[in-house]
Design a protein around this motif. Structure first.
Motif, mmCIF file in Angstrom:
data_model
loop_
_atom_site.group_PDB
_atom_site.id
_atom_site.type_symbol
_atom_site.label_atom_id
_atom_site.label_comp_id
_atom_site.label_asym_id
_atom_site.label_seq_id
_atom_site.Cartn_x
_atom_site.Cartn_y
_atom_site.Cartn_z
ATOM 1 N N GLY A 209 81.631 45.655 60.034
ATOM 2 C CA GLY A 209 80.942 45.033 61.147
ATOM 3 C C GLY A 209 80.384 46.067 62.107
ATOM 4 N N LYS A 210 80.098 45.612 63.289
ATOM 5 C CA LYS A 210 79.601 46.489 64.330
ATOM 6 C C LYS A 210 80.780 47.174 65.024
ATOM 7 N N GLN A 211 80.503 48.337 65.603
ATOM 8 C CA GLN A 211 81.583 49.119 66.192
ATOM 9 C C GLN A 211 81.384 49.253 67.697
ATOM 10 N N CYS A 212 82.511 49.228 68.409
ATOM 11 C CA CYS A 212 82.468 49.260 69.863
ATOM 12 C C CYS A 212 83.722 49.954 70.381
ATOM 13 N N GLY A 213 83.580 50.694 71.464
ATOM 14 C CA GLY A 213 84.717 51.374 72.059
ATOM 15 C C GLY A 213 84.961 50.927 73.490
ATOM 16 N N LEU A 214 86.218 50.709 73.823
ATOM 17 C CA LEU A 214 86.614 50.425 75.202
ATOM 18 C C LEU A 214 87.249 51.687 75.774
ATOM 19 N N ILE A 229 81.471 50.582 75.306
ATOM 20 C CA ILE A 229 80.374 51.376 74.767
ATOM 21 C C ILE A 229 80.166 51.038 73.302
ATOM 22 N N ASP A 230 78.927 50.765 72.914
ATOM 23 C CA ASP A 230 78.624 50.458 71.521
ATOM 24 C C ASP A 230 78.452 51.741 70.719
ATOM 25 N N GLY A 231 79.132 51.827 69.576
ATOM 26 C CA GLY A 231 78.964 52.934 68.643
ATOM 27 C C GLY A 231 78.070 52.476 67.512
ATOM 28 N N GLY A 276 90.951 55.595 74.998
ATOM 29 C CA GLY A 276 89.793 54.939 74.398
ATOM 30 C C GLY A 276 90.231 54.247 73.127
ATOM 31 N N ILE A 277 89.773 53.020 72.907
ATOM 32 C CA ILE A 277 90.155 52.266 71.712
ATOM 33 C C ILE A 277 88.885 51.716 71.076
ATOM 34 N N GLU A 278 88.801 51.828 69.752
ATOM 35 C CA GLU A 278 87.596 51.414 69.041
ATOM 36 C C GLU A 278 87.889 50.218 68.144
ATOM 37 N N PHE A 279 86.953 49.267 68.158
ATOM 38 C CA PHE A 279 87.072 48.041 67.376
ATOM 39 C C PHE A 279 85.873 47.885 66.445
ATOM 40 N N PHE A 280 86.095 47.159 65.350
ATOM 41 C CA PHE A 280 85.025 46.591 64.545
ATOM 42 C C PHE A 280 84.967 45.093 64.822
ATOM 43 N N TRP A 281 83.756 44.564 64.883
ATOM 44 C CA TRP A 281 83.564 43.116 64.998
ATOM 45 C C TRP A 281 82.551 42.671 63.953
ATOM 46 N N ASN A 282 82.933 41.696 63.136
ATOM 47 C CA ASN A 282 82.040 41.137 62.121
ATOM 48 C C ASN A 282 81.420 39.865 62.689
ATOM 49 N N PRO A 283 80.139 39.880 63.060
ATOM 50 C CA PRO A 283 79.518 38.692 63.655
ATOM 51 C C PRO A 283 79.530 37.477 62.736
#
Length: 439
Positions: A209-214, A229-231, A276-283
């Protein structure tokens, strides 16, 4: 008298970032260890580095009020050791390692946020029967328990690719793995984690999915998030091509990420420091998964915060180190959007030309508030660059601000096409459409 703030691996470029915080006149910033010995050295003699840092602090004639960090390993893991010795505020070493040791991190995530944790398994790359012990379907990721910038990370599609990857890992893992073991020796490790030292890997189910960091902090047990922040990876989903702030992800998805982050950071007892923590999100499926957790602010995001918020994220680290709760999101910058772009080349070659200072200066003068950092030199072989991902070579960083995403991408397109690099294979850097990915 100003407070004396020590920054591990400080260089002139990041000193300028550090000084872009409110009330900077009240602080005196000092480098702790040289930039070159912290960032991409030939090896990491951790005991000597720790001893040198301790000696530098003890010989300092003034007060030592705080130590902060914006680099990944080894700086991020040295911080709690040094702060503990000098009675300064930071997260505990054990809570830092519950994030930085990829296997320990997955164990803690499995306990606290299981719905966001992929399947995983420890892997000894020196065990020729290691593949038989992995109960994860192909494809999966294989990566060292301590790495950064996707270094020595491989997608495994079959037995052949596993054998090929482990051969490369065995040749290169000890450079970071042996150093990480020095850090581990300072911590109280559970037996399950102690058995998986720095020269081990972890196999992980692929989350897509798309990647994003908090980017956030914990102050006296309260978790705060000061930036999302979007990666953005290239069109082939191989390599990062930009970090863009602020995120354009849906508010409900961001809420779930924040809730999962708070649960995890509280569970591991992380406190008095930034992360900082990074996530994947599958729309398509609306599924979220945690990729990794870092125990520092990111220097990659500092310019973006300056452009949008008006101050560097170093302010968060300084506030925490001095015992204050950060108050950061100001929206007082000149721009509504900002990004750090990573100009790449996807094939090995020798560098035969880099942009001149005059050429870079002309571009930076034409495009207001732009900054270009060339990362290669003439005569260099790209494959000699250290700590690259497995698919491309990072040749320049480009920092830009804009009022919307279209303007931001158009500025990058303009800059990338005017940077005159030359390579022995006769091809230019990345095709810019690799980065032409919108969220």
């Amino acid at each position: 008298m100003p407070k004396n703030i020590f920054v591990i691996g400080l260089d002139p470029f990041h000193l300028d970032m550090v000084k872009r915080i409110r009330h900077a006149e009240n602080y005196a910033f000092h480098g702790l260890l040289d930039y070159d010995e912290v960032i991409t050295p030939t090896d990491y003699p951790l005991e000597r580095m720790l001893a040198k840092a301790e000696r530098q602090l003890r010989e300092f004639p003034g007060t030592i009020d705080a130590i902060i960090v914006h680099w990944d390993f080894p700086a991020s893991t040295m911080l709690p050791i040094l702060c503990r010795k000098f009675g300064l505020r930071s997260a505990s070493l054990e809570s830092v390692l519950k994030c930085e040791h990829k296997y320990w991190a997955r164990l803690e995530q499995q306990h606290s946020i299981p719905e966001y944790t992929p399947k995983f398994a420890p892997v000894d790359p020196f065990d020729h029967r290691a593949l038989d012990r992995i109960d994860i379907d192909y494809p999966f990721w294989l990566k060292p328990v301590k790495s950064f910038a996707s270094h020595l990370g491989f997608r495994i599609d079959d037995e052949e690719s596993f054998n090929r990857a482990t051969a490369i890992i065995r040749q290169n893992i000890r450079r970071l793995g042996d150093a990480f073991n020095v850090i581990l020796s300072y911590a109280d490790l559970p037996a399950e984690v102690a058995a998986v030292d720095g020269n081990h890997c972890i196999a992980e189910e692929i989350i897509t999915g798309k990647q994003c960091g908090l980017e956030g902090f914990v102050h006296q047990g309260r978790v705060g998030i000061h930036g999302v922040i979007d990666g953005v990876k290239d069109a082939n989903n191989w390599s990062f091509t930009r970090w863009e702030y602020p995120s354009v992800w849906p508010g409900e998805v961001q809420r779930r990420m924040r809730e999962a982050t708070e649960r995890f950071m509280k569970y591991i007892g992380f406190d008095n420091s930034a992360f900082g923590i990074e996530f994947f999100w599958n729309p398509e499926t609306d599924e979220l998964g945690v990729l990794e957790v870092n125990t520092r602010i990111s220097q990659s995001h500092s310019d973006q915060f300056i452009k949008v918020e008006g101050v560097s994220n170093h302010e968060v680290s300084v506030d925490l180190a001095l015992g204050r709760e950060p108050e950061f999101c100001l929206n007082q910058g000149k721009y509504q959007r900002a990004a750090k772009f990573l100009l790449r080349k996807y094939a090995d070659a020798a560098v035969i030309r880099v942009p001149t200072d005059a050429e870079i200066g002309a571009i930076e003068e034409e495009i207001a508030d732009s900054t270009i950092k060339v990362l290669v030199e003439e005569g260099m072989q790209l494959s000699d660059l250290r700590d690259q991902d497995s698919y491309s070579y990072e040749i320049a960083n480009i920092f830009l601000g804009a009022q919307d995403q279209d303007e931001l991408l158009n500025k990058y397109y303009n800059v990338a096409h005017h940077l005159r690099f030359g390579f022995s294979d006769g091809t230019p850097p990345e095709e810019v459409q690799f980065t032409w990915v919108r969220y």
